[in-house]
Write a protein that holds these residues in place. Sequence first.
Motif, short mmCIF file in Angstrom:
data_model
loop_
_atom_site.label_atom_id
_atom_site.label_comp_id
_atom_site.label_asym_id
_atom_site.label_seq_id
_atom_site.Cartn_x
_atom_site.Cartn_y
_atom_site.Cartn_z
N PRO A 202 0.83 -1.22 0.00
CA PRO A 202 0.00 0.00 0.00
C PRO A 202 0.86 1.26 0.00
O PRO A 202 2.00 1.26 0.46
N LEU A 203 0.30 2.34 -0.53
CA LEU A 203 0.96 3.63 -0.45
C LEU A 203 1.02 4.09 1.00
O LEU A 203 0.11 3.81 1.78
N SER A 204 2.07 4.78 1.36
CA SER A 204 2.18 5.35 2.70
C SER A 204 2.69 6.78 2.59
O SER A 204 3.33 7.15 1.60
N THR A 205 2.39 7.58 3.59
CA THR A 205 2.78 8.99 3.56
C THR A 205 3.30 9.42 4.93
O THR A 205 2.91 8.86 5.96
N THR A 206 4.16 10.41 4.91
CA THR A 206 4.58 11.12 6.11
C THR A 206 4.28 12.59 5.89
O THR A 206 4.79 13.19 4.93
N THR A 207 3.44 13.17 6.75
CA THR A 207 3.00 14.55 6.57
C THR A 207 3.73 15.46 7.55
O THR A 207 3.88 15.12 8.73
N PHE A 208 4.19 16.59 7.06
CA PHE A 208 4.87 17.59 7.87
C PHE A 208 3.95 18.79 8.01
O PHE A 208 3.41 19.29 7.03
N GLY A 209 3.79 19.26 9.26
CA GLY A 209 2.75 20.22 9.60
C GLY A 209 2.88 21.59 8.96
O GLY A 209 3.84 21.89 8.26
N TRP A 210 1.90 22.45 9.26
CA TRP A 210 1.82 23.76 8.64
C TRP A 210 3.01 24.64 9.02
O TRP A 210 3.44 24.66 10.17
N ARG A 211 3.51 25.36 8.02
CA ARG A 211 4.55 26.36 8.20
C ARG A 211 4.01 27.70 7.71
O ARG A 211 3.23 27.76 6.75
#
Length: 238
Positions: A202-211
């Motif tokens: 499956p696809l996976s993601t790592t999200t980096f928060g708002w700047r």
Amino acid sequence: MGVIGAYVFVSATFTIPDAPARAAVADGFAPYFSQRWNVFAPKILRVNSAMQMQVQWRDDDGELVTGDWIGVTDMEFAAVRGIPAPSRVSKNSVNALGAYLERYDEVSEQQQERVQDTFIQRDDDGGFEAIPDEDLLAELDELGDDPDAVVSLIRYDYMLTRYLTVFGEAYYDRPIERVRWQAQYDRPNDFLHRFDDERQFPLSTTTFGWRQAQAPDDPSLIAVFDEVQDRYAGEDRS
């Protein structure tokens, strides 16, 4: 003649299926006479990484609007499919994301979790502002023991913020207030399953928060990205 004879003997030992001397010869000469397939690609990539971004801006009523996720890497690659020698500009996001993730992997797990959160805080007037550099660094330093790795990561974090601010302003043709990004990981099917329609991993993601967005010092940069995006997306650009 002796050297030639030795070479023929070793070569024959490796090529004859059941040569009695093969095991003994292999121990000493395998590093010089044998090779694996990965000699042609020592660091084969098992996972493809792609950058996606999301931005926020204010509408005419001052309300905060959140845009859709934009596939920055997908846009770049769409412009160069079938081209054997594409322009370097088509790898901007791949190179930037790879450099950022290298620095991200060097910090502790607690620091990684913090980096995935927002770098924005409330200001004294009830609005929002970027967390001051010294406060952010102090907070991250408490979560690990390598200050140099933190500084390297944060510097590149700021670079990505500026890069995606310009990219977002060119894409939406409006001032951007916040940006965030994510790394999407796509592992292709193993060789034996290469023709399967069903995804093996499956696809996976790592999200980096708002700047807080970093507006460019030179407005002409937006025009440059605007031209590049026209080449990337063509008629499909929103």
